[in-house]
Design an enzyme around this catalytic site. Structure first.
Site, short mmCIF file in Angstrom:
data_model
loop_
_atom_site.label_atom_id
_atom_site.label_comp_id
_atom_site.label_asym_id
_atom_site.label_seq_id
_atom_site.Cartn_x
_atom_site.Cartn_y
_atom_site.Cartn_z
N ASP A 19 72.51 -11.36 -8.29
CA ASP A 19 73.28 -10.16 -8.63
C ASP A 19 74.20 -10.26 -9.86
O ASP A 19 75.33 -9.75 -9.82
CB ASP A 19 74.12 -9.71 -7.43
CG ASP A 19 73.31 -9.55 -6.16
OD1 ASP A 19 72.06 -9.51 -6.22
OD2 ASP A 19 73.93 -9.49 -5.08
N LYS A 81 67.82 -5.28 -3.53
CA LYS A 81 68.28 -5.48 -2.17
C LYS A 81 69.45 -4.56 -1.86
O LYS A 81 70.15 -4.11 -2.77
CB LYS A 81 68.67 -6.94 -1.93
CG LYS A 81 69.86 -7.42 -2.73
CD LYS A 81 70.08 -8.92 -2.52
CE LYS A 81 71.32 -9.42 -3.21
NZ LYS A 81 72.57 -9.02 -2.61
N CYS A 114 77.88 -12.01 -1.55
CA CYS A 114 76.42 -12.14 -1.64
C CYS A 114 75.95 -13.58 -1.76
O CYS A 114 74.96 -13.97 -1.14
CB CYS A 114 75.89 -11.30 -2.80
SG CYS A 114 76.14 -9.52 -2.55
#
Length: 185
Positions: A19, A81, A114
């Site tokens: 990310d 995601k 994350c």
């Protein structure tokens, strides 16, 4: 009782970039370091033919992976995601299994959300996890530290980018040594 020795090896290693996206990076603690070190890690792994997988958290809202990172990944095909853990992307763990990965080097953001949740799920799924702490960040240094500590206490090994790359390289006698020096300097 002695703890097992966790050592990085080119065989069975994969890199997961979590990310590092346009709307997240500007808010990160030490964002320039994060980007520089992530790109070094990606390029070093590429030099050693270690495959890289990447994820993007809700790219419609958070934007794509930043250009510096995306362009460094040889076959950039990010997995979208919604779950905080990258393991929630349906293709993520199967991709690692297809690559015969037993060890996963993690970098990305945010360390305490994350990256930590990905780490915990990978450990649960039997992977060795190495977290490149200098290629990982959060909005605050406190959250970054908490994430690193949580992952370490769960069984991940924390490494710096240089530590990981030279451990993977193992010797200055490899033909990739000079190229690696160019990447880390």
């Amino acid at each position: 009782m002695n703890k097992p020795i966790n050592r990085l090896d080119v065989s069975g290693a994969a890199l997961a970039v979590v990310d590092i996206q346009e709307r997240l990076v500007p808010a990160m603690f030490e964002r320039e370091r994060l980007v520089r070190k992530a790109v070094q890690l990606i390029r070093g792994c590429s030099l050693l033919n270690i495959p890289t997988v990447a994820t993007e958290q809700y790219p419609k809202g958070i934007g794509p992976t930043i250009k510096e990172v995306a362009s460094a990944i040889p076959t950039f095909a990010p997995m979208e995601k919604l779950d905080f853990s990258s393991c929630g992307a349906p293709a993520f763990v199967p991709a690692l299994r297809t690559l015969n990965a037993s060890s996963v080097i993690l970098c990305g953001i945010e360390a305490h959300v994350c990256v930590t949740q990905t780490c915990l799920d990978l450990l649960r799924d039997g992977f060795q996890v190495f977290v490149a702490s200098d290629a990982t960040s959060s909005r605050s240094p406190e959250d970054w530290r908490a994430g690193i500590e949580r992952m370490r206490s769960a069984g991940a090994v924390t490494v710096s980018v240089e530590m990981a790359l030279f451990e993977l390289l193992k010797t200055s006698g490899r033909p990739e040594f000079k190229g690696m020096l160019g990447i880390v300097k």
